[in-house]
Design a protein around this motif. Sequence first.
Motif, short mmCIF file in Angstrom:
data_model
loop_
_atom_site.label_atom_id
_atom_site.label_comp_id
_atom_site.label_asym_id
_atom_site.label_seq_id
_atom_site.Cartn_x
_atom_site.Cartn_y
_atom_site.Cartn_z
N ALA A 12 -47.48 -77.67 -17.29
CA ALA A 12 -48.54 -78.45 -16.96
C ALA A 12 -48.79 -79.92 -17.17
N GLU A 24 -56.03 -79.05 -9.59
CA GLU A 24 -55.82 -77.74 -8.67
C GLU A 24 -54.64 -77.13 -8.26
N ALA A 27 -52.76 -75.68 -10.95
CA ALA A 27 -53.24 -74.32 -11.28
C ALA A 27 -52.87 -73.24 -10.42
N THR A 32 -53.32 -70.06 -12.42
CA THR A 32 -54.37 -69.97 -13.44
C THR A 32 -55.55 -70.84 -13.13
N SER A 33 -56.38 -70.98 -13.81
CA SER A 33 -57.56 -71.87 -13.17
C SER A 33 -57.45 -73.47 -13.65
N ARG A 34 -58.26 -74.11 -12.99
CA ARG A 34 -58.38 -75.63 -13.19
C ARG A 34 -58.70 -75.74 -14.50
N THR A 36 -58.31 -74.10 -17.22
CA THR A 36 -57.18 -73.71 -18.02
C THR A 36 -56.02 -74.84 -18.08
N VAL A 37 -55.66 -75.35 -16.97
CA VAL A 37 -54.85 -76.33 -16.82
C VAL A 37 -55.36 -77.61 -17.56
#
Length: 334
Positions: A12, A24, A27, A32-34, A36-37
């Motif tokens: 990341a 975005e 991710a 995964t989700s934004r 989480t990033v």
Amino acid sequence: MELDREQDVLRAASMYYLQDLKMEVIARHLGTSRSTVSRLIKRARETGLVEITLRPASTRAPGLGRSVSAAFGVDAYVVPVPDSSSHIERLDQVSMTAAKLLTSWFDSDMVLGIAWGTTLASVSRYLVPKPTRGAAVVQLNGAANMRTSGVDYASDLISSFGTAFGAAVHHFSVPAFFDFSDTKAAMWRERSVRRVLDMQRRADIAVFSVGAVAGAVPSHVYSAGYLDDADVRVLHDEGVVGDVCTVFLRADGSWQDVPLNARATGPTPTELQRLPRRVCVVAGDNKVAPLLAALRAGVVTDLVVDEVTAGALLEAADPGPVRRTRARTATTGA
């Protein structure tokens, strides 16, 4: 599982900082989700995987660092700051640099000596956790004073360094200054005190600032009830400009015959000189005179200082003799 998470942090951070991808897009790549990033990138900064450095377009810091090193025989880490910076802003920048350097220098099976004070309290807030094994942190000077015990203040400060490095902590439960030198001599024979003194002598790194007698921002030892009016008059009469580890220095770096030093509990300049690395962290115009005295006393091997103070230091230094300490090969800084 932990290894997979660290790999995600690395991926990341690489995509965000090196490839300039949006969160975005990262991710989608990682599945995964934004949010989480965002957490992964934050963790990369907190763990030191990513280090962000601001480089001002114009700074005198590199040249000042070389000049200070040449003049005093120390490794100088001059922190760039605008001339208009407030004292707090300068202290924050210097503290961040000092914390980073300490993290790189301190490791397993080492002993770190800490002198309490406002500057070291600031440094403690910027420490990045670095687990070690068999390491220790030891308090260099006592903390009790006439108004309060002073112990909680020093204890919390020393403990914050121990927590950051996962190191054993050794507190020094004696006053900052004894009322009588005979009392100090008697206490220095106690086994519990000798144990801490022995740990201090084993320190691989000592970290301290300089206390200033005068200035708009008084040093902790002069503002928190450690000295009475008679003590302050003695310091004035003796030409004292500040202290290192609560041992008072004159402008020329002399200290041996200052009466209050016989009652002080911090290590003397002679004792400090026996330690391999002595790191002095300084920010502020009122610290120039005591810093120059500390350099003349030969207690510093590594100096972390803001750009404005470094310039004032060189202006204040005269061509008189300076006791040079063995210079190290700098691995970081100016």
